[in-house]
Design a protein around this motif. Structure first.
Motif, PDB file in Angstrom:
ATOM      1  N   UNK A 118     -11.185  20.514  28.484  1.00 42.76           N
ATOM      2  CA  UNK A 118     -11.016  21.471  29.579  1.00 42.76           C
ATOM      3  C   UNK A 118     -12.222  21.444  30.514  1.00 42.76           C
ATOM      4  N   UNK A 119     -13.420  21.424  29.945  1.00 44.95           N
ATOM      5  CA  UNK A 119     -14.628  21.382  30.779  1.00 44.95           C
ATOM      6  C   UNK A 119     -14.683  20.064  31.552  1.00 44.95           C
ATOM      7  N   UNK A 120     -14.296  18.983  30.896  1.00 43.70           N
ATOM      8  CA  UNK A 120     -14.278  17.693  31.574  1.00 43.70           C
ATOM      9  C   UNK A 120     -13.313  17.678  32.743  1.00 43.70           C
ATOM     10  N   UNK A 121     -12.136  18.254  32.557  1.00 39.21           N
ATOM     11  CA  UNK A 121     -11.148  18.315  33.633  1.00 39.21           C
ATOM     12  C   UNK A 121     -11.646  19.180  34.788  1.00 39.21           C
ATOM     13  N   UNK A 139     -18.754  17.231  31.593  1.00 42.04           N
ATOM     14  CA  UNK A 139     -18.020  18.397  31.126  1.00 42.04           C
ATOM     15  C   UNK A 139     -17.793  18.380  29.631  1.00 42.04           C
ATOM     16  N   UNK A 140     -17.472  17.203  29.100  1.00 42.46           N
ATOM     17  CA  UNK A 140     -17.248  17.102  27.659  1.00 42.46           C
ATOM     18  C   UNK A 140     -18.520  17.377  26.873  1.00 42.46           C
ATOM     19  N   UNK A 141     -19.650  16.923  27.406  1.00 36.79           N
ATOM     20  CA  UNK A 141     -20.927  17.182  26.734  1.00 36.79           C
ATOM     21  C   UNK A 141     -21.217  18.682  26.730  1.00 36.79           C
ATOM     22  N   UNK A 142     -20.997  19.336  27.871  1.00 39.46           N
ATOM     23  CA  UNK A 142     -21.196  20.782  27.943  1.00 39.46           C
ATOM     24  C   UNK A 142     -20.227  21.496  26.999  1.00 39.46           C
ATOM     25  N   UNK A 143     -19.005  20.974  26.899  1.00 40.04           N
ATOM     26  CA  UNK A 143     -17.993  21.566  26.021  1.00 40.04           C
ATOM     27  C   UNK A 143     -18.340  21.495  24.550  1.00 40.04           C
ATOM     28  N   UNK A 151     -20.961  22.702  23.331  1.00 41.03           N
ATOM     29  CA  UNK A 151     -21.630  23.962  22.974  1.00 41.03           C
ATOM     30  C   UNK A 151     -20.659  24.929  22.294  1.00 41.03           C
ATOM     31  N   UNK A 152     -19.536  25.315  22.947  1.00 43.12           N
ATOM     32  CA  UNK A 152     -18.609  26.213  22.243  1.00 43.12           C
ATOM     33  C   UNK A 152     -17.916  25.561  21.062  1.00 43.12           C
ATOM     34  N   UNK A 153     -17.696  24.234  21.124  1.00 46.08           N
ATOM     35  CA  UNK A 153     -17.019  23.553  20.020  1.00 46.08           C
ATOM     36  C   UNK A 153     -17.867  23.574  18.756  1.00 46.08           C
ATOM     37  N   UNK A 154     -19.133  23.211  18.887  1.00 40.44           N
ATOM     38  CA  UNK A 154     -20.030  23.220  17.724  1.00 40.44           C
ATOM     39  C   UNK A 154     -20.355  24.648  17.306  1.00 40.44           C
ATOM     40  N   UNK A 155     -20.401  25.561  18.285  1.00 41.67           N
ATOM     41  CA  UNK A 155     -20.615  26.970  17.941  1.00 41.67           C
ATOM     42  C   UNK A 155     -19.487  27.497  17.086  1.00 41.67           C
ATOM     43  N   UNK A 156     -18.260  27.118  17.425  1.00 39.21           N
ATOM     44  CA  UNK A 156     -17.095  27.539  16.647  1.00 39.21           C
ATOM     45  C   UNK A 156     -17.155  26.982  15.235  1.00 39.21           C
ATOM     46  N   UNK A 157     -17.541  25.709  15.122  1.00 36.80           N
ATOM     47  CA  UNK A 157     -17.671  25.087  13.801  1.00 36.80           C
ATOM     48  C   UNK A 157     -18.747  25.795  12.982  1.00 36.80           C
ATOM     49  N   UNK A 158     -19.874  26.095  13.618  1.00 38.84           N
ATOM     50  CA  UNK A 158     -20.987  26.719  12.895  1.00 38.84           C
ATOM     51  C   UNK A 158     -20.627  28.109  12.394  1.00 38.84           C
ATOM     52  N   UNK A 159     -19.991  28.913  13.252  1.00 38.24           N
ATOM     53  CA  UNK A 159     -19.637  30.268  12.823  1.00 38.24           C
ATOM     54  C   UNK A 159     -18.558  30.219  11.752  1.00 38.24           C
TER      55      UNK A 159
END
Length: 471
Positions: free
Chosen positions: A105-108, A122-126, A128-136
């Motif tokens: 989504x960020x890449x698009x 965008x994918x690199x920025x994305x 952050x929430x992806x790894x945050x979700x995995x961590x939590x």
């Protein structure tokens, strides 16, 4: 005369639709058809399942009781409505518009802006929430393991026989103190997820979420019959208006609403990416906010009166659930039965939330790495076990969750908001939110999302750091 901005929005919408028809989907990796929710109800229940979690059970009752009773509900409901009709709608619509999780989504969004190498950035920025979700999720799985242990101990009678509930919980929440049940919770969660969105996550949420509410209502009815419970209701429901003059009340009401609605730029976004075009995301967001609030209120009507009935202190966090409430059931007539009901409900809530948290990294592996659903779930499972087993100590997992919830989760929500409401072409977010809706949204939507919601999300980041966590 046609506005040039409207042309850009229309062209981007058509481009997205063409991309979806080409069929790049994470159901079977790249080249496979993307999974979708089979029913509107299934999607709503899955989103409710992601929102209803431990914070509703062990934090919301404490906040209400300590910060003004019913008076606390005024700022809380204001923030729920404000965030629900901006941020939740936005994340659902963003995911559906791009047909992807945070990275895609960020890449698009960056591509739409015309940024050079926008998709890659965008994918690199994305991440952050992806790894945050995995961590939590890794930390949350530890709590699911505790709940599984307490459920089995309730069934066997071991829980009711404990002479010191604090020591019992301390033994479980220690280094490698709950490995078996920790792995059991993960196995159940990943076993459901490997079936996919419609056959796994949706079907299970359709069963577990209604049962969660039924079970908590049963406990609430039982608690209402306890001698001394009326004092708890008075403390909970009688408004103490002076609390509204305390800025802390408003800060924690904002934090409670923000985190309870699962605003993180990942879970709601990725669930939205499986939505069909005929679903009204405004209506869906409204239902999620309503049922999440009901869950918190029902939990409060269980926890506070029960604790008052037995002269215990209203605490927050894991000790409230795993020590204080467990002691309540020890002293309550037929407490063993109601302990089983409680921990069944807790396990249900934890599983439905955990599936949502793990879905973002699973989808990322499918979409970005082209792995199959089974392989993606397997990779995430290995990471969850490899890291999670070293977080079983109560202090370790608490510190881990604090860092992620303070410094990563709200940043993910902020980045998603910037991408959808600012980076995407003007008018695009509103058009996508209106898709599947009979009536158009008013002009308020653009202002409230671009300025108010983005500003509030930035404020959540600052306040979280200043207060050491607000949700």
């Amino acid at each position: 005369m046609v506005n040039r901005g409207d042309n850009i929005v229309a062209e981007e919408a058509r481009a997205i639709e063409v991309g979806e028809e080409a069929g790049a989907g994470p159901s079977g990796g790249k080249g496979g058809r993307r999974d979708t929710w089979a029913t509107h109800t299934g999607f709503i229940l899955a989103c409710v399942g992601s929102a209803v979690g431990m914070a509703n059970i062990w934090l919301f009752p404490y906040r209400v009781a300590q910060l003004g009773g019913a008076a606390f509900l005024i700022p809380y409901l204001i923030f729920v409505a404000l965030l629900g009709f901006t941020g939740v709608i936005g994340e659902m619509a963003f995911g559906r518009a791009t047909g992807s999780g945070p990275m895609g989504a960020f890449g698009r969004a960056m591509e739409m802006r015309g940024v050079r190498n926008g998709s890659r950035i965008g994918k690199i920025v994305g991440l952050v929430p992806t790894l945050g979700s995995l961590a939590i999720a890794i930390g949350y799985a530890v709590v699911l393991g505790w709940a599984c242990h307490y459920l089995f101990s309730s069934l066997s009678g071991e829980l009711m026989a404990q002479p010191d509930m604090g020591a019992f919980f301390g033994g479980i929440a220690s280094d490698f103190g709950n490995v078996g049940f920790h792995l059991l919770g993960l196995a159940i969660t990943f076993g459901i997820m490997i079936l996919g969105v419609s056959r796994g996550i949706e079907r299970v949420n359709k069963v577990l979420m209604p049962l969660f509410f039924v079970l908590f209502v049963i406990i609430a009815i039982r608690v209402a019959t306890l001698p001394g419970a009326d004092a708890g209701y008075m403390y909970l429901l009688v408004p103490r208006w002076e609390a509204l003059l305390n800025p802390t009340t408003w800060v924690y009401a904002l934090g409670q609403a923000f985190f309870s609605l699962s605003l993180a730029g990942c879970g709601t976004l990725v669930y939205g990416s499986y939505l069909k075009k005929d679903v009204d995301v405004v209506d869906a967001a409204k239902n999620v906010a309503i049922f999440d609030t009901i869950a918190g209120l029902v939990a409060a009507c269980v926890v506070v009166p029960a604790v008052f009935a037995f002269g215990l202190d209203v605490s927050s966090g894991p000790p409230l659930l795993f020590i204080t409430l467990a002691q309540v059931f020890q002293e309550m007539p037929f407490g063993s039965i109601f302990a089983i009901i409680l921990f069944v409900a807790v396990v249900f809530a934890a599983i439905t939330s955990l599936m949502n948290l793990f879905e973002a990294p699973v989808e990322a592996l499918q979409e970005q790495a082209g792995l199959s659903r089974a392989a993606s779930v397997g990779v995430v499972a290995v990471l969850a076990v490899a890291v999670g087993l070293f977080l079983e100590n109560g202090s370790s997992v608490s510190d881990w969750m604090d860092v992620i919830s303070i410094y990563v989760i709200p940043v993910g929500a902020f980045l998603a908001a910037i991408m959808f409401f600012w980076v995407c072409p003007a008018g695009f977010a509103k058009q996508q939110a209106e898709t599947g809706r009979a009536k158009p949204l008013g002009k308020w939507f653009t202002f409230m999302t671009r300025y108010v919601f983005v500003g509030i999300t930035a404020l959540v980041i600052v306040l979280g750091i200043f207060y050491g966590g607000i949700g």
